[in-house]
Design a protein around this motif. Structure first.
Motif, PDB file in Angstrom:
ATOM      1  N   GLU A 119       0.826  -1.210   0.000  1.00 17.94           N
ATOM      2  CA  GLU A 119       0.000   0.000   0.000  1.00 17.94           C
ATOM      3  C   GLU A 119       0.859   1.260   0.000  1.00 17.94           C
ATOM      4  O   GLU A 119       0.449   2.296  -0.499  1.00 17.94           O
ATOM      5  N   ASP A 154      -0.571  -4.767   3.152  1.00 21.11           N
ATOM      6  CA  ASP A 154      -0.862  -3.474   3.777  1.00 21.11           C
ATOM      7  C   ASP A 154      -0.085  -3.531   5.088  1.00 21.11           C
ATOM      8  O   ASP A 154      -0.515  -4.174   6.049  1.00 21.11           O
ATOM      9  N   ASP A 189      -2.452  -1.436   8.659  1.00 18.62           N
ATOM     10  CA  ASP A 189      -3.821  -1.048   8.351  1.00 18.62           C
ATOM     11  C   ASP A 189      -4.466  -0.377   9.571  1.00 18.62           C
ATOM     12  O   ASP A 189      -4.225  -0.783  10.705  1.00 18.62           O
ATOM     13  N   GLU A 249      -6.174  -5.694   0.821  1.00 18.23           N
ATOM     14  CA  GLU A 249      -7.110  -5.585   1.943  1.00 18.23           C
ATOM     15  C   GLU A 249      -8.296  -6.544   1.733  1.00 18.23           C
ATOM     16  O   GLU A 249      -8.547  -7.426   2.544  1.00 18.23           O
TER      17      GLU A 249
HETATM   18 MG    MG Z   1      -5.294  -0.411   4.907  1.00 15.50          MG
END
Ligand code: MG
Ligand code: AHM
Length: 300
Positions: free
Chosen positions: A50, A73, A76, A237
């Motif tokens: 990400e 990610d 998160d 995600e």
């Molecule tokens: Mg995230």
């Protein structure tokens, strides 16, 4: 030093920006740590994170020919860092399809059904790793005294029915009519289905889904008028979470179609998501379907 004369902590807002969102220092730190670890291992040739616009090729002699792709990610729910609310890491692993030469973007843009493993780590009152390789879901709790994750939650199953709905209701005015109607349904009194349900939203997808996995519930991040594709990212995600929840006996769709079968066109592609207890996700989908039918009739 900050205004209080304290050394800046990692979670405090940094000056960088990725995909229109603020990157915090701890986002960047976590990203560096995971990529460094994957570089040291010899199994991964590409990382999609990400925190990076483009894929990252791990181009040491051994990594170039490695068989696996990791989408991640790294942190998160990072808006929660400064308020000490649980955050998480989400990851997904794919086998590369290309055989000769360096792996390429097409190796990363695989449907969620092609995942060989997916998991998350939740940094809460304890640190847990929950993951699947396509044969059920197991949860491991970190024992800091020995530095190991120990199997604490074998064969995790999400209840088919739940009593919790998780959605950012502050965005209500921007939701599609089907989502508005489902929220109202959750709030109506009905003894046979134990409604009204409870509303719980942490602003940390990992924490919300982890709770719902254990207790039963639905997590929704729909399209909104300000996020017409949804907010959450398909590759690192939605797909990993969908794989885990399906493997735990639950359901994950974009309101109409199974998340895991959606086409993936770019690494930061977004998708709406309805995920959790099967009966609750099906109920929410029926409201989306009603909205779709009503709009179709209205257009004729
Ligand atoms: Mg995230
Ligand atoms: P992030 O990856 O930048 O942290 O964004 C993802 C997070 C999810 O954990 C959470 O469910 C969602 O964003 C919350 O968004 P909102 O504040 O719009 O409700």
């Amino acid at each position: 030093m900050n205004k209080a004369g304290l050394t800046d902590m990692p979670g405090q807002a940094g000056s960088t920006n990725i995909q229109g969102e603020n990157q915090q220092k701890l986002d960047i730190y976590a990203d560096h740590q995971f990529i460094a670890a994957l570089k040291c291992g010899v199994e991964c040739c590409i990382v999609a994170s990400e925190e990076h616009e483009d894929i990252i090729r791990l181009d040491t002699d051994i990594s170039t020919n490695a068989k696996y792709i990791v989408a991640i990610d790294p942190l998160d729910g990072s808006s929660n860092i400064d308020v000490n609310v649980p955050v998480g890491t989400i990851f997904s692993i794919y086998r590369r399809n290309s055989i000769h030469g360096p792996a390429n973007l097409a190796d990363v843009l695989q449907k969620g059904t092609e995942q060989v493993a997916a998991g998350y780590i939740i940094y809460g009152s304890s640190t847990m790793l929950v993951y699947t390789t396509g044969n059920g879901v197991n949860g491991f709790t970190l024992d800091p005294s020995i530095g190991e994750f120990c199997l604490s939650h074998p064969n995790m199953r999400i209840p088919a029915k739940g009593l919790i709905y998780s959605i950012n209701e502050g965005n209500y005015v921007h939701f599609p009519q089907g989502v508005k109607d489902y929220i109202k349904y959750c709030q109506v009194e009905d003894d046979t289905t134990q409604r009204p349900y409870t509303s719980r939203y942490i602003d940390s997808m990992v924490a919300d889904i982890h709770r719902n996995l254990i207790k039963g519930g639905i997590f929704i991040y729909p399209v909104t008028s300000s996020a017409p594709q949804g907010k959450l990212r398909l590759v690192y995600e939605c797909n990993p979470m969908a794989f885990i929840i399906e493997q735990a006996g639950g359901r994950a769709t974009n309101g109409f179609e199974r998340i895991l079968t959606l086409d993936v066109n770019n690494i930061h592609e977004r998708s709406p998501i309805f995920i959790g207890s099967t009966d609750m996700v099906k109920a929410a989908e029926s409201f989306m379907q009603k909205q779709y039918e009503n709009e179709r009739i209205g257009q004729n």
